[in-house]
Design an enzyme around this catalytic site. Structure first.
Site, mmCIF file in Angstrom:
data_model
loop_
_atom_site.group_PDB
_atom_site.id
_atom_site.type_symbol
_atom_site.label_atom_id
_atom_site.label_comp_id
_atom_site.label_asym_id
_atom_site.label_seq_id
_atom_site.Cartn_x
_atom_site.Cartn_y
_atom_site.Cartn_z
ATOM 1 N N GLU A 294 0.820 -1.216 0.000
ATOM 2 C CA GLU A 294 0.000 0.000 0.000
ATOM 3 C C GLU A 294 0.855 1.268 0.000
ATOM 4 O OE1 GLU A 294 -2.781 -0.664 3.282
ATOM 5 O OE2 GLU A 294 -4.131 -1.663 1.887
ATOM 6 N N ASP A 367 -8.675 -8.937 3.364
ATOM 7 C CA ASP A 367 -8.374 -7.889 4.340
ATOM 8 C C ASP A 367 -9.429 -7.809 5.436
ATOM 9 O OD1 ASP A 367 -7.248 -5.787 5.610
ATOM 10 O OD2 ASP A 367 -7.663 -4.293 4.072
ATOM 11 N N GLU A 395 -12.863 -2.351 11.565
ATOM 12 C CA GLU A 395 -12.775 -1.579 10.326
ATOM 13 C C GLU A 395 -13.866 -1.974 9.341
ATOM 14 O OE1 GLU A 395 -9.002 -1.939 8.341
ATOM 15 O OE2 GLU A 395 -9.683 -0.813 6.587
HETATM 16 O O1 GCW Z 1 -7.153 -2.982 6.206
HETATM 17 C C1 GCW Z 1 -6.224 -2.159 5.624
HETATM 18 C C2 GCW Z 1 -6.506 -0.817 6.171
HETATM 19 C C3 GCW Z 1 -5.312 0.085 6.246
HETATM 20 C C4 GCW Z 1 -4.206 -0.686 6.948
HETATM 21 C C5 GCW Z 1 -3.881 -1.913 6.119
HETATM 22 C C6 GCW Z 1 -2.789 -2.770 6.733
HETATM 23 C C7 GCW Z 1 -2.548 0.128 8.456
HETATM 24 O O2 GCW Z 1 -7.522 -0.226 5.405
HETATM 25 O O3 GCW Z 1 -5.684 1.229 6.965
HETATM 26 O O4 GCW Z 1 -3.068 0.108 7.163
HETATM 27 O O5 GCW Z 1 -5.010 -2.713 6.017
HETATM 28 O O6 GCW Z 1 -3.137 -3.750 7.378
HETATM 29 O O7 GCW Z 1 -1.634 -2.484 6.563
#
Ligand code: GCW
Length: 701
Positions: A294, A367, A395
């Protein structure tokens, strides 16, 4: 005179009410007097004092103080502690380092002829034993036949805070960060100690203080002094601090031109920095790294592998007793099914990691969705210890608004069979190191903790912190038992209320799945914020950040074909694991659309077609929130009024938002299914356009 008296009486009443109101700060460590006189008496006979071993240590002191605090509250009378308190009937704390059966952190609670004993292999074992004893009293057990031995199955049991230096928390829904970086090191918030107590009570023994999207600042001398001040508070409670590190730190704060892990200057920089950390924090736990994920920098920026990067940090740790947790949450744009990408990056590196490196893998391949199949890396990297990462902050599970107890989600992953070495090769056995004979093991929960007075925003969010810790300690525990423990310690021991509340907790996750992502739908939530439905999301910076990428709704049907005719992600699993999901006719319905594109009129095992089953689940999930409300209402007389009202209000929002999810998804998917709702289901009273507008407002568009 009379008026003055009346005023005094009123003031007295109000202040008493205030004292009684429960703001949730004490978490499950409530030590209010046991209501049953008989039970109090039974324990009083065995808790006349607390006998500390000599010489004592900060951890033993912390253990004894907690026991004293707890017992005095629960039993309603003083419990002295010291070298010779109370005489017969005192609780004896013992450190028996020779007892290998207790491991490094285990404990035994026994009722001997001479009285109650809490034996630990180490001071930390005694500390955990004291909390275990308090749990016995708090949950209403009797002392007579006490005989309990326990030791953790996983070595490193960590909370990961996604907290930033400016006090914000990434994906945090319980206020700002509890870490007051601007005040540290001079002012040490008393809250840190209460945090440490709570962690210790469930066996958490390590804390990553900062976000994996890391600032390099934490590695500066100024911040290390702040980190050391926090470490000093956590240490007596058996917890070590860890830091997330920015891969590019040698460039950002070191003035180097590169952060190439094979560059000698970079290596020297990390070695020097690590030595400095250990000078400041002698028991520093180690590093957590999010690299080449990311947009974060990483060794791949220099043509190196994740193993090159992780091993360089492991070498920097040198003689120090620390570890590297290297995250496998990576996915590269444009390279096929995101489901497969972490596997493709990491599987070839198995065997290449240095002994101090653990690879940290999220429970599922995408995720932290409300339900995911287990990550295919579990069982696929036998030569590498893998840390299981679960997300406690909600989240994708309704933030701090929706009541979702995560014990069942965590347990579902732990119990999943990878078949890596035949039947019974569960994720739990991969993670605890027993399957592949690793000496080192770990589990991490992304914390749901913030500066809100009650720590987690939603009062029931506390149960997720609690259950995570308890399962990290012993993954064989039953989440339903943990729900009961938490409820008894936190909310009520009145049987009818307890039953109502625990049934809500136990059902809550599957209800959430039904009104948001039934049948294996995933990643159809609102963009960026990850709140509410947005199944129509079709364009984003990356295709795998859209919803249509995942649900693939079309005139023919719904779902992601991950069989050989599709992305073939199923091939990443061992044959027996794959077999469970490979055939749409036998695939458990909860996973169906994870792996198959199913036609709208396909009859399912339930006797309904896909469309009918989907609609039924959306509606029954939403209706079940009403059931949750009813159950919760039944518990009212037995639960603190303030807490009860808070959850009641949040459930009302949850009810409204469950309908929002249902209507959005129904109306959207109906465009493809081109069928009416099954008879008996009331059609949504709003249009898709209305809902889209609402989502836009949420997304601040
Ligand atoms: O779930 C996603 C989140 C990001 C997060 C990423 C990760 C810390 O949207 O905010 O970043 O995973 O786990 O690295």
């Amino acid at each position: 005179m009379f008026l003055r008296l009346l005023l005094c009486a009123c003031l007295l009443l109000t202040s008493r009410a205030e004292v009684r109101a429960d703001d949730g700060y004490r978490l499950w460590l409530k030590y209010d007097q046991l209501p049953e006189a008989g039970l109090r008496k039974a324990w009083q006979a065995h808790a006349k004092g607390i006998l500390l071993p000599e010489p004592t240590t900060p951890t033993l002191q912390a253990a004894a103080s907690e026991l004293q605090l707890g017992l005095q509250g629960l039993l309603g009378r003083p419990v002295p502690k010291g070298a010779a308190p109370g005489g017969r009937g005192s609780i004896r704390l013992r450190v028996a380092s020779a007892e290998a059966a207790l491991g490094r952190e285990g404990y035994r609670l026994t009722m001997t002829g001479g009285g109650l004993e809490i034996t630990g292999a180490t001071d930390a074992g005694v500390l955990y034993g004291c909390f275990a004893l308090l749990r016995q009293v708090q949950t209403g057990q009797r002392p007579e036949a006490l005989n309990l031995t326990s030791q953790p199955r996983i070595q490193h049991r960590l909370l990961n805070h996604w907290d930033n230096p400016n006090g914000t928390v990434e994906r945090g829904y319980a206020g700002s960060s509890i870490w007051k970086w601007l005040e540290l090191p001079e002012r040490v918030d008393p809250r840190y100690q209460d945090y440490a107590r709570a962690n210790a009570s469930v066996g958490i023994n390590g804390v990553v203080l900062n976000n994996v999207n890391a600032s390099a600042r934490y590695l500066t001398p100024e911040y290390l002094r702040k980190v050391a001040a926090v470490a000093n508070v956590l240490r007596p409670y058996g917890q070590r601090v860890y830091l997330s590190v920015l891969w590019a730190a040698p460039k950002v704060i070191g003035g180097l031109k590169t952060s190439d892990p094979l560059d000698p200057q970079v290596q020297a920089w990390w070695a020097a920095r690590t030595n400095e950390i250990y000078q400041t924090i002698p028991d520093f736990g180690g590093f957590l790294v999010k690299a080449n994920s990311e947009g974060e920098p990483g060794p791949q920026d220099y043509g190196r592998t994740h193993a090159d990067g992780a091993n360089m940090l492991a070498r920097a740790l040198g003689p120090h007793d620390g570890i590297v947790m290297w995250r496998a949450f990576v996915y590269q744009a444009g390279s096929g099914d995101r489901f497969k990408q972490a596997y493709e990056d990491f599987k070839p590196l198995d065997g290449q990691f240095a002994p101090k490196v653990l690879v940290q893998v999220k429970n599922g391949p995408i995720d932290f969705q409300a339900r995911e199949p287990f990550h295919p890396l579990f069982g696929a990297m036998p030569r590498t210890p893998l840390v299981l990462e679960v997300q406690l902050t909600q989240e994708y599970l309704g933030f701090a608004t929706h009541l979702v107890y995560l014990g069942p989600l965590i347990k579902e992953c732990l119990e999943a069979d990878t078949y890596a070495q035949g039947p019974g090769s569960t994720v739990a056995k991969v993670v605890d190191g027993t399957l592949e004979k690793h000496a080192i093991s770990g589990i991490a929960g992304v914390a749901n903790i913030g500066a809100d007075r009650n720590w987690t925003g939603h009062p029931v969010g506390q149960a997720n912190w609690y259950a995570f810790g308890r399962l990290a300690w012993d993954h064989t525990l039953d989440p339903a038992d943990l729900a009961r423990e938490w409820t008894r310690m936190t909310l009520t021991r009145e049987p009818a209320a307890e039953a109502a509340i625990t049934s809500v907790l136990n059902q809550s996750r599957s209800i959430y799945v039904r009104y948001t992502t039934p049948l294996g739908l995933h990643h159809i939530m609102g963009q960026t914020l990850h709140y509410g439905p947005e199944p129509w999301l079709a364009s984003s910076a990356r295709p795998d950040w859209t919803a249509v990428y995942y649900h693939k709704a079309d005139a023919a049907g719904l779902g992601f074909d991950r069989t050989a005719t599709g992305s073939d992600a199923l091939a990443l699993y061992a044959p027996e694991a794959r077999a469970r999901w490979a055939d749409p006719a036998t695939c458990p319905l909860d996973y169906l659309l994870w792996f198959h594109h199913v036609s709208w009129n396909q009859p399912l095992r339930t006797g309904r077609t896909l469309w009918q089953e989907l609609t039924t689940r959306y509606y029954s999930g939403t209706d079940s929130v009403q059931w949750m409300q009813q159950q919760w209402a039944r518990a009212a007389p037995a639960v603190d009024a303030e807490t009860h009202a808070d959850v009641t209000a949040r459930l009302r929002v949850q009810q409204r938002e469950a309908q929002w999810w249902r209507d959005a998804c129904m109306l959207y998917f109906q465009q493809f299914a081109r069928q009416p709702l099954p008879p008996g289901l009331p059609p949504p009273t709003r249009t898709l356009a209305d809902i889209k507008e609402q989502v836009d407002i949420y997304q601040l568009r």
